[in-house]
Write an enzyme that holds these catalytic residues in place. Sequence first.
Site, mmCIF file in Angstrom:
data_model
loop_
_atom_site.group_PDB
_atom_site.id
_atom_site.type_symbol
_atom_site.label_atom_id
_atom_site.label_comp_id
_atom_site.label_asym_id
_atom_site.label_seq_id
_atom_site.Cartn_x
_atom_site.Cartn_y
_atom_site.Cartn_z
ATOM 1 N N SER A 43 0.865 -1.189 0.000
ATOM 2 C CA SER A 43 0.000 0.000 0.000
ATOM 3 C C SER A 43 0.895 1.231 0.000
ATOM 4 O O SER A 43 0.997 1.965 0.964
ATOM 5 C CB SER A 43 -0.911 -0.006 1.226
ATOM 6 O OG SER A 43 -0.156 0.065 2.413
ATOM 7 N N HIS A 156 -3.206 -6.146 2.553
ATOM 8 C CA HIS A 156 -2.300 -7.159 3.101
ATOM 9 C C HIS A 156 -2.941 -8.520 3.301
ATOM 10 O O HIS A 156 -2.329 -9.423 3.858
ATOM 11 C CB HIS A 156 -1.709 -6.682 4.440
ATOM 12 C CG HIS A 156 -0.835 -5.489 4.302
ATOM 13 N ND1 HIS A 156 -0.391 -4.745 5.369
ATOM 14 C CD2 HIS A 156 -0.311 -4.896 3.195
ATOM 15 C CE1 HIS A 156 0.357 -3.754 4.928
ATOM 16 N NE2 HIS A 156 0.416 -3.820 3.619
ATOM 17 N N GLN A 164 -6.553 -1.754 7.024
ATOM 18 C CA GLN A 164 -5.380 -2.610 6.817
ATOM 19 C C GLN A 164 -4.786 -3.217 8.094
ATOM 20 O O GLN A 164 -4.420 -4.379 8.114
ATOM 21 C CB GLN A 164 -4.319 -1.779 6.095
ATOM 22 C CG GLN A 164 -3.053 -2.498 5.719
ATOM 23 C CD GLN A 164 -2.114 -1.585 4.965
ATOM 24 O OE1 GLN A 164 -2.273 -1.360 3.774
ATOM 25 N NE2 GLN A 164 -1.124 -1.025 5.652
ATOM 26 N N GLU A 165 -4.678 -2.408 9.157
ATOM 27 C CA GLU A 165 -3.934 -2.903 10.317
ATOM 28 C C GLU A 165 -4.620 -2.604 11.642
ATOM 29 O O GLU A 165 -4.997 -1.462 11.908
ATOM 30 C CB GLU A 165 -2.531 -2.264 10.341
ATOM 31 C CG GLU A 165 -1.751 -2.579 9.081
ATOM 32 C CD GLU A 165 -0.401 -1.879 9.013
ATOM 33 O OE1 GLU A 165 0.124 -1.467 10.070
ATOM 34 O OE2 GLU A 165 0.109 -1.756 7.897
ATOM 35 N N GLU A 206 1.606 -9.508 7.172
ATOM 36 C CA GLU A 206 2.405 -9.038 8.307
ATOM 37 C C GLU A 206 2.239 -9.936 9.525
ATOM 38 O O GLU A 206 2.570 -9.558 10.651
ATOM 39 C CB GLU A 206 2.054 -7.583 8.620
ATOM 40 C CG GLU A 206 2.396 -6.677 7.441
ATOM 41 C CD GLU A 206 2.317 -5.195 7.760
ATOM 42 O OE1 GLU A 206 1.796 -4.824 8.831
ATOM 43 O OE2 GLU A 206 2.790 -4.410 6.931
ATOM 44 N N ASP A 244 -4.075 1.296 11.567
ATOM 45 C CA ASP A 244 -3.649 1.884 10.299
ATOM 46 C C ASP A 244 -4.656 1.470 9.234
ATOM 47 O O ASP A 244 -4.498 0.435 8.598
ATOM 48 C CB ASP A 244 -2.237 1.420 9.913
ATOM 49 C CG ASP A 244 -1.820 1.971 8.549
ATOM 50 O OD1 ASP A 244 -2.549 2.837 8.026
ATOM 51 O OD2 ASP A 244 -0.772 1.547 8.019
ATOM 52 N N GLU A 288 -3.043 5.798 12.221
ATOM 53 C CA GLU A 288 -2.199 6.147 11.074
ATOM 54 C C GLU A 288 -3.056 6.114 9.808
ATOM 55 O O GLU A 288 -3.900 5.219 9.657
ATOM 56 C CB GLU A 288 -1.086 5.093 11.005
ATOM 57 C CG GLU A 288 -0.195 5.158 9.790
ATOM 58 C CD GLU A 288 0.696 3.911 9.718
ATOM 59 O OE1 GLU A 288 0.969 3.289 10.762
ATOM 60 O OE2 GLU A 288 1.089 3.547 8.605
ATOM 61 N N ASP A 315 1.466 8.417 7.050
ATOM 62 C CA ASP A 315 2.377 7.503 6.346
ATOM 63 C C ASP A 315 2.397 7.869 4.863
ATOM 64 O O ASP A 315 3.271 8.609 4.414
ATOM 65 C CB ASP A 315 1.905 6.055 6.581
ATOM 66 C CG ASP A 315 2.640 5.026 5.747
ATOM 67 O OD1 ASP A 315 3.653 5.379 5.139
ATOM 68 O OD2 ASP A 315 2.201 3.855 5.697
ATOM 69 N N LYS A 340 9.748 5.233 7.118
ATOM 70 C CA LYS A 340 10.147 4.044 6.360
ATOM 71 C C LYS A 340 11.349 4.417 5.508
ATOM 72 O O LYS A 340 11.239 5.276 4.621
ATOM 73 C CB LYS A 340 9.007 3.605 5.450
ATOM 74 C CG LYS A 340 7.789 3.022 6.176
ATOM 75 C CD LYS A 340 6.621 2.915 5.207
ATOM 76 C CE LYS A 340 5.484 2.082 5.766
ATOM 77 N NZ LYS A 340 4.239 2.268 4.962
ATOM 78 N N HIS A 368 8.517 -1.180 9.399
ATOM 79 C CA HIS A 368 8.861 -2.167 8.357
ATOM 80 C C HIS A 368 7.995 -1.896 7.123
ATOM 81 O O HIS A 368 7.218 -0.941 7.090
ATOM 82 C CB HIS A 368 8.572 -3.576 8.876
ATOM 83 C CG HIS A 368 7.100 -3.810 9.132
ATOM 84 N ND1 HIS A 368 6.518 -5.044 9.193
ATOM 85 C CD2 HIS A 368 6.064 -2.923 9.325
ATOM 86 C CE1 HIS A 368 5.221 -4.927 9.408
ATOM 87 N NE2 HIS A 368 4.929 -3.667 9.496
ATOM 88 N N ARG A 369 8.082 -2.768 6.116
ATOM 89 C CA ARG A 369 7.140 -2.771 4.996
ATOM 90 C C ARG A 369 6.416 -4.127 5.011
ATOM 91 O O ARG A 369 6.865 -5.069 5.633
ATOM 92 C CB ARG A 369 7.860 -2.622 3.639
ATOM 93 C CG ARG A 369 8.627 -1.333 3.433
ATOM 94 C CD ARG A 369 7.842 -0.060 3.693
ATOM 95 N NE ARG A 369 6.629 0.128 2.949
ATOM 96 C CZ ARG A 369 6.432 1.082 2.043
ATOM 97 N NH1 ARG A 369 7.398 1.921 1.745
ATOM 98 N NH2 ARG A 369 5.250 1.227 1.446
ATOM 99 N N SER A 370 5.319 -4.186 4.257
ATOM 100 C CA SER A 370 4.580 -5.458 4.258
ATOM 101 C C SER A 370 5.366 -6.570 3.547
ATOM 102 O O SER A 370 5.231 -7.740 3.881
ATOM 103 C CB SER A 370 3.206 -5.272 3.632
ATOM 104 O OG SER A 370 3.307 -4.643 2.383
ATOM 105 N N LYS A 391 6.788 -0.226 14.500
ATOM 106 C CA LYS A 391 5.789 -1.210 14.077
ATOM 107 C C LYS A 391 6.450 -2.126 13.072
ATOM 108 O O LYS A 391 7.017 -1.682 12.076
ATOM 109 C CB LYS A 391 4.497 -0.556 13.568
ATOM 110 C CG LYS A 391 4.507 0.004 12.196
ATOM 111 C CD LYS A 391 3.063 0.195 11.684
ATOM 112 C CE LYS A 391 3.076 0.489 10.209
ATOM 113 N NZ LYS A 391 1.749 0.591 9.624
#
Length: 425
Positions: A43, A156, A164-165, A206, A244, A288, A315, A340, A368-370, A391
């Site tokens: 994303s 994800h 997403q999160e 993730e 997020d 986020e 982000d 990031k 991190h990244r996915s 995260k």
Amino acid sequence: MSRAIRAIDSMEILDSRGNPTIRTFVELEDGTVGVASVPSGASTGENEALELRDGDPKRFGGKGVLKAVANVKEVIAPRLKGIDPIRQQEIDQIMIELDSTKFKKNLGANAILSVSMAVCRAAAKSLGLPLYEYIGGCSANRLPVPMLNVLNGGAHADSSVDFQEFMIVPLGAPTFTEAMRYAAETFHALKKILKEKGHATSVGDEGGFAPNTLKSNEEPCELIVEAIEKAGYRPGEDIAIALDPAASSFYKDGKYVLSRSGAGEKTSDEIIEILKDWVSKYPIVSIEDGLGEEDWDGFKKLTQEIGDKIQIVGDDIFVTNTEFIKKGIELGTANSVLIKLNQIGSVSETVEAIRLCREAGWTYVVSHRSGETEDDFIADFTVAMDGRQIKTGSTCRSERLCKYNRLMEIERELGKAARYENPYS
Ligand code: PGA
Ligand code: ZN
């Protein structure tokens, strides 16, 4: 013996989604080798620095990174040979100039960042210092509070959740290591609850659960509170929630389209109302990308309405880029930035982005990244930058755990000097 850069080599490896990414080796005259691998997002923000991919449909569906590898070996390596790796800023600047485009479109941010991180590692190793101490100095001693993504939706996972999160934040733990125990126990409690309710417990990109039978975007919040209690913790005091939504991924033509959950189309104001309602009902400490990256006004409104109570993190809207962060600070768009390294493409520029946050009194969350690798650079980097939050996924999947495990190792190494504090109080 000289510590200068003797050689730089690079190769194509695979990330946690089975897509190619780049790994680079920086060898010094004293024999030290620094290695680094670069992650990849799903994303992604529109204004991220370019992840250079080959576009050759015969290899990895066009996703190969052999051009980026060649750029490291043929363009960057000859230029950096002979330079002392402790000259991080100068080295990053040379690569930025070699590239000469705003978004690193010639050499690729993946190529440049792999060298930037590997140079940093090589320097630390050559000096015999742990990476966090090399970057952060001898006073770097604070462990971040982890944000663990235990329920994955959006881009994800093939789940029924648009957001997403959904993360747990063990802010009441006495140490980072204990925080990871709180989190793992809650993760397992959540697994039991999902099973009992007839949901699948397979995991997303993730490492969070990704059931496709949840009925709304809100249900994960209810389930997580239940899991925190089932694990024996107090919601809000021991473990809080962070979200997020990654709203850019469902923002279309000025509307938020919540098609997976069947909640229909929402306006910016309606999303803000939903988030405010949740903040009043659940122990949420951070949101986020609650709004899309084009919706600067919505972002600002959310910050005006609840930014005094919780952290509003940007982000996709800031993409770790000082130009956008500066604009956000001027406008009051948020009060925190997601950091990031590969969004901007070098270690020095990432440090600059963090400096800007600090000067404005904003918080920052290293992320991190996915699509990840076993590289744990961000663990040391977070401690070095006195980043009070990280995260990096759930409590399963080793590309996530290697960062958390490294942080536990750092806590052990720091011994009595190690600090772990609630960043929201
Ligand atoms: P990404 O997701 O790595 O797929 O961009 C992480 C995030 O949105 O924070
Ligand atoms: Zn995000």
